[in-house]
Design a protein around this motif. Structure first.
Motif, PDB file in Angstrom:
ATOM      1  N   LYS A  26       0.833  -1.213   0.000  1.00 38.87           N
ATOM      2  CA  LYS A  26       0.000   0.000   0.000  1.00 38.87           C
ATOM      3  C   LYS A  26       0.867   1.263   0.000  1.00 38.87           C
ATOM      4  O   LYS A  26       0.662   2.165  -0.813  1.00 38.87           O
ATOM      5  N   ASN A  27       1.822   1.310   0.922  1.00 37.61           N
ATOM      6  CA  ASN A  27       2.557   2.562   1.074  1.00 37.61           C
ATOM      7  C   ASN A  27       3.529   2.834  -0.077  1.00 37.61           C
ATOM      8  O   ASN A  27       3.969   3.959  -0.266  1.00 37.61           O
TER       9      ASN A  27
ATOM     10  N   TYR B 244      -0.879  13.791   0.267  1.00 35.75           N
ATOM     11  CA  TYR B 244       0.119  14.873   0.231  1.00 35.75           C
ATOM     12  C   TYR B 244       1.245  14.583  -0.773  1.00 35.75           C
ATOM     13  O   TYR B 244       2.007  15.469  -1.104  1.00 35.75           O
ATOM     14  N   TYR B 245       1.327  13.353  -1.290  1.00 31.63           N
ATOM     15  CA  TYR B 245       2.343  13.084  -2.320  1.00 31.63           C
ATOM     16  C   TYR B 245       2.035  13.829  -3.614  1.00 31.63           C
ATOM     17  O   TYR B 245       2.903  13.994  -4.464  1.00 31.63           O
TER      18      TYR B 245
ATOM     19  N   ILE C 236       3.624  18.583   8.506  1.00 33.81           N
ATOM     20  CA  ILE C 236       4.343  18.327   7.253  1.00 33.81           C
ATOM     21  C   ILE C 236       5.425  19.396   7.068  1.00 33.81           C
ATOM     22  O   ILE C 236       5.798  19.723   5.954  1.00 33.81           O
TER      23      ILE C 236
ATOM     24  N   HIS D 196       8.329  18.374   4.907  1.00 30.18           N
ATOM     25  CA  HIS D 196       8.036  18.352   3.467  1.00 30.18           C
ATOM     26  C   HIS D 196       8.242  19.784   2.934  1.00 30.18           C
ATOM     27  O   HIS D 196       8.901  20.001   1.913  1.00 30.18           O
TER      28      HIS D 196
ATOM     29  N   VAL E  28       9.222   9.471   6.402  1.00 26.84           N
ATOM     30  CA  VAL E  28       8.992   8.749   5.145  1.00 26.84           C
ATOM     31  C   VAL E  28       8.365   9.711   4.140  1.00 26.84           C
ATOM     32  O   VAL E  28       8.812   9.862   2.999  1.00 26.84           O
ATOM     33  N   GLY E  29       7.296  10.385   4.583  1.00 30.66           N
ATOM     34  CA  GLY E  29       6.545  11.261   3.683  1.00 30.66           C
ATOM     35  C   GLY E  29       7.412  12.384   3.130  1.00 30.66           C
ATOM     36  O   GLY E  29       7.370  12.673   1.929  1.00 30.66           O
TER      37      GLY E  29
ATOM     38  N   GLU F 179      12.839   3.278   4.621  1.00 34.28           N
ATOM     39  CA  GLU F 179      11.793   2.256   4.475  1.00 34.28           C
ATOM     40  C   GLU F 179      11.836   1.620   3.087  1.00 34.28           C
ATOM     41  O   GLU F 179      12.197   2.278   2.095  1.00 34.28           O
TER      42      GLU F 179
ATOM     43  N   HIS G  23       9.566   1.155   0.990  1.00 30.65           N
ATOM     44  CA  HIS G  23       8.800   1.865  -0.051  1.00 30.65           C
ATOM     45  C   HIS G  23       9.509   3.132  -0.518  1.00 30.65           C
ATOM     46  O   HIS G  23       9.235   3.621  -1.602  1.00 30.65           O
TER      47      HIS G  23
ATOM     48  N   ARG H  42      -0.555   6.596  19.206  1.00 33.97           N
ATOM     49  CA  ARG H  42      -0.938   5.423  18.443  1.00 33.97           C
ATOM     50  C   ARG H  42      -1.435   4.289  19.343  1.00 33.97           C
ATOM     51  O   ARG H  42      -1.325   3.111  19.006  1.00 33.97           O
TER      52      ARG H  42
HETATM   53  C1  EPZ Z   1       4.316   6.823   6.712  1.00 36.53           C
HETATM   54  O1  EPZ Z   1       3.574   7.934   7.204  1.00 36.53           O
HETATM   55  C2  EPZ Z   1       3.337   5.699   6.537  1.00 36.53           C
HETATM   56  N1  EPZ Z   1       2.338   6.118   5.571  1.00 36.53           N
HETATM   57  C3  EPZ Z   1       2.712   5.327   7.868  1.00 36.53           C
HETATM   58  O2  EPZ Z   1       1.933   4.171   7.652  1.00 36.53           O
HETATM   59  C4  EPZ Z   1       3.810   4.988   8.881  1.00 36.53           C
HETATM   60  O3  EPZ Z   1       3.229   4.810  10.152  1.00 36.53           O
HETATM   61  C5  EPZ Z   1       4.831   6.116   8.955  1.00 36.53           C
HETATM   62  O4  EPZ Z   1       5.330   6.425   7.625  1.00 36.53           O
HETATM   63  C6  EPZ Z   1       6.026   5.756   9.813  1.00 36.53           C
HETATM   64  O5  EPZ Z   1       6.650   4.594   9.328  1.00 36.53           O
HETATM   65  C7  EPZ Z   1       2.615   6.058   4.277  1.00 36.53           C
HETATM   66  O6  EPZ Z   1       3.682   5.634   3.848  1.00 36.53           O
HETATM   67  C8  EPZ Z   1       1.536   6.480   3.347  1.00 36.53           C
HETATM   68  P1  EPZ Z   1       6.470  10.084   8.751  1.00 36.53           P
HETATM   69  P2  EPZ Z   1       4.211   9.399   7.176  1.00 36.53           P
HETATM   70  O7  EPZ Z   1       6.505  11.357   7.983  1.00 36.53           O
HETATM   71  O8  EPZ Z   1       5.075   9.514   5.991  1.00 36.53           O
HETATM   72  C9  EPZ Z   1       6.985  13.328  12.282  1.00 36.53           C
HETATM   73  C10 EPZ Z   1       0.055   2.772   7.888  1.00 36.53           C
HETATM   74  O9  EPZ Z   1      -0.513   2.242   8.839  1.00 36.53           O
HETATM   75  N2  EPZ Z   1       6.986  14.320  11.205  1.00 36.53           N
HETATM   76  O10 EPZ Z   1       7.593   9.119   8.580  1.00 36.53           O
HETATM   77  O11 EPZ Z   1       3.110  10.371   7.357  1.00 36.53           O
HETATM   78  C11 EPZ Z   1       5.615  12.681  12.455  1.00 36.53           C
HETATM   79  O12 EPZ Z   1       4.766  13.486  13.270  1.00 36.53           O
HETATM   80  C12 EPZ Z   1       0.524   4.213   7.937  1.00 36.53           C
HETATM   81  O13 EPZ Z   1       0.255   2.187   6.809  1.00 36.53           O
HETATM   82  C13 EPZ Z   1       7.296  15.633  11.492  1.00 36.53           C
HETATM   83  O14 EPZ Z   1       7.545  16.004  12.652  1.00 36.53           O
HETATM   84  O15 EPZ Z   1       5.090   9.337   8.499  1.00 36.53           O
HETATM   85  C14 EPZ Z   1       5.969  11.347  13.058  1.00 36.53           C
HETATM   86  O16 EPZ Z   1       6.143  11.495  14.444  1.00 36.53           O
HETATM   87  C15 EPZ Z   1       0.087   4.951   9.153  1.00 36.53           C
HETATM   88  N3  EPZ Z   1       7.307  16.536  10.470  1.00 36.53           N
HETATM   89  C16 EPZ Z   1       7.327  11.010  12.425  1.00 36.53           C
HETATM   90  O17 EPZ Z   1       7.833  12.250  11.916  1.00 36.53           O
HETATM   91  C17 EPZ Z   1       7.046  16.183   9.176  1.00 36.53           C
HETATM   92  O18 EPZ Z   1       7.082  17.048   8.300  1.00 36.53           O
HETATM   93  C18 EPZ Z   1       7.274  10.010  11.266  1.00 36.53           C
HETATM   94  O19 EPZ Z   1       6.327  10.455  10.283  1.00 36.53           O
HETATM   95  C19 EPZ Z   1       6.734  14.848   8.901  1.00 36.53           C
HETATM   96  C20 EPZ Z   1       6.715  13.928   9.931  1.00 36.53           C
END
Ligand code: EPZ
Length: 430
Positions: A22-23, A96-97, A124, A127, A164-165, A189, A191, A331
């Protein structure tokens, strides 16, 4: 309203084939618009998040069609610039992608903020920091994010948190920028690597994905491609956990064992016997479940997306276990649902203390999110009596044919429709 009804205590036995990730899919599908040619993406999971991103692209005149059960063809030759509005975006955080992909293609993007989120909760900022590093400016207006650059130029971007995002969005925006972009403290990761491989198959020049420094040498043009996305590491982990929880014996096929190392190590510690093949693992329970401590971490650490599922095993283990959720602030919302099934868990901030119990008991519960839903299914599979899970749309966002796959493994699980004005679930469950 649909809900799952599970009659517990059946051991899962047999084989299950894991779907595409999915991701990876939700990043690679928008990435395809960076090419003016046709992209064929294979191993696409049939889940609602994929349909949603396809609908969002359709609205921009991108042709997105399934050419067979698992292959998507994306043609963005006639794509038009159009804001991605709240109606569809609100259902999906990964929308957001589009920001990175549209910015990379048109040097500007207007995308609604993902629903329910604000910068204080699931920020974000990283990003946007990345986009600014590439020379773009942004503003927030009427719930929309506007990002624009006269000309995107490569630069050094250090991520303050491993995201990741943000890593993916910066890759999308930088792939056609002038010069070299270096992302430091990048997410590793699978993905992230898959997206880089996809873009490289289109003619991009991205090096180092899978390490914490990714170098993106901007190219002028990206061509069409045919690419098969990786299997879903978390779907695989979920079936592994379900096999162990039920004391079953399951061969999990179409996986990449390397992606499952952290999950495998923890499951073995808790009491699983795992046999590894080239593209499959056989998972069995070996005696009683043992307590463990788990800290979720970015890859290659133990994935936060497996945290709820593993909590079911720890709930049934002897002794006290501790889960430290270090990725997300909040969570553990599913824990209240698990307590309704008899789990003894106390939560203090990002730490959950789990006291092992002998047995879970079926109850009426609500899937608070995707992985929480998966955990409740596992709980239902091991519980005495019937478990009724509401809000299953969360689960269907990310697990292809979960009902069919579990049924084939011997689970007693059904989907049933109940009237919205039906009596409260608690009464029905008695
Ligand atoms: C991805 O979310 C996944 N989603 C999530 O999977 C997964 O839990 C997460 O990565 C962590 O592995 C997708 O890939 C679509 P992050 P993402 O940016 O990219 C902080 C599932 O169940 N942060 O890596 O949104 C944030 O608050 C889903 O499949 C900032 O502070 O996660 C978090 O604490 C749920 N500023 C940490 O980083 C930012 O600009 C990790 O978030 C971005 C994130």
């Amino acid at each position: 309203m649909d809900r799952f009804v599970i009659k517990g205590k059946n051991k899962l036995k047999g084989e299950v084939t894991i779907s595409g990730a999915k991701n990876a899919a939700v990043a690679i599908i928008p990435a395809a618009i960076l090419s003016d040619d046709v992209c064929r993406i294979e191993n696409i999971p049939n889940i609602s998040d994929v349909s949603l991103i396809a609908r969002i692209l359709n609205e921009m005149n991108v042709s997105v069609k399934m050419v067979n059960k698992t292959t998507l063809e994306i043609n963005s030759r006639n794509m038009i610039e159009k804001p991605a509005t709240y109606d569809l975006i609100r259902h999906m955080r990964a929308s957001y992608y589009l920001l990175g992909a549209l910015l990379g293609k048109f040097s500007r993007a207007v995308v609604s903020l993902p629903g329910g989120c604000d910068f204080g909760v699931r920020p974000i900022d990283q990003h946007l920091k990345g986009f600014e590093g590439l020379g773009a400016s942004y503003k927030l207006e009427g719930g929309m994010i506007h990002v624009e650059a006269e000309c995107l130029k490569g630069s050094n971007i250090y991520l303050d948190v491993v995201s990741v995002g943000a890593t993916i969005n910066i890759m999308l925006a930088a792939v056609k920028a002038i010069g070299v972009t270096i992302i430091e403290n990048a997410a590793k990761e699978p993905h992230v690597v898959d997206l880089a491989n996809f873009l490289n198959s289109m003619g991009a020049d991205i090096r180092g994905a899978g390490t914490d420094v990714i170098k993106i040498y901007g190219v002028e043009r990206l061509k069409g491609t045919t690419y098969s996305i990786i299997p879903d590491q978390i779907e695989a982990g979920t079936y592994m956990a379900a096999a162990v929880a039920t004391g079953g014996d399951v061969l999990i096929k179409n996986i990449i064992p390397k992606h499952l190392e952290a999950i495998k190590a923890k499951l073995e510690e808790i009491g699983a016997e795992i046999e590894e093949f080239d593209e499959a693992v056989r998972v069995r329970r070996c005696g009683h479940l043992k307590r463990s401590n788990i800290k979720t971490m970015p890859h290659p650490g133990f994935p936060t997306d497996m945290q709820p599922q593993i909590s079911i095993l720890l709930s049934l283990a002897e002794g006290t276990s501790i889960i430290n959720e270090s990725v997300w602030d909040n969570r553990f919302r599913y824990i209240d649902e698990l307590k309704r099934m008899g789990a003894k868990i106390s939560v203090d901030g990002k730490v959950a203390v789990i006291e092992g119990i002998n047995e879970m008991v079926g109850a009426s519960v609500r899937a608070t999110d995707l992985r929480a839903g998966a955990a409740l299914i596992i709980a239902g599979l091991v519980a005495k009596g019937n478990t009724y899970i509401e809000d299953i749309d969360h689960i269907e966002r990310g697990y292809e044919n979960i009902l069919e796959k579990l049924t084939a493994l011997g689970a007693d699980i059904k989907k049933e429709h109940v009237q919205k004005d039906a009596p409260p679930l608690l009464v029905q469950a008695l």
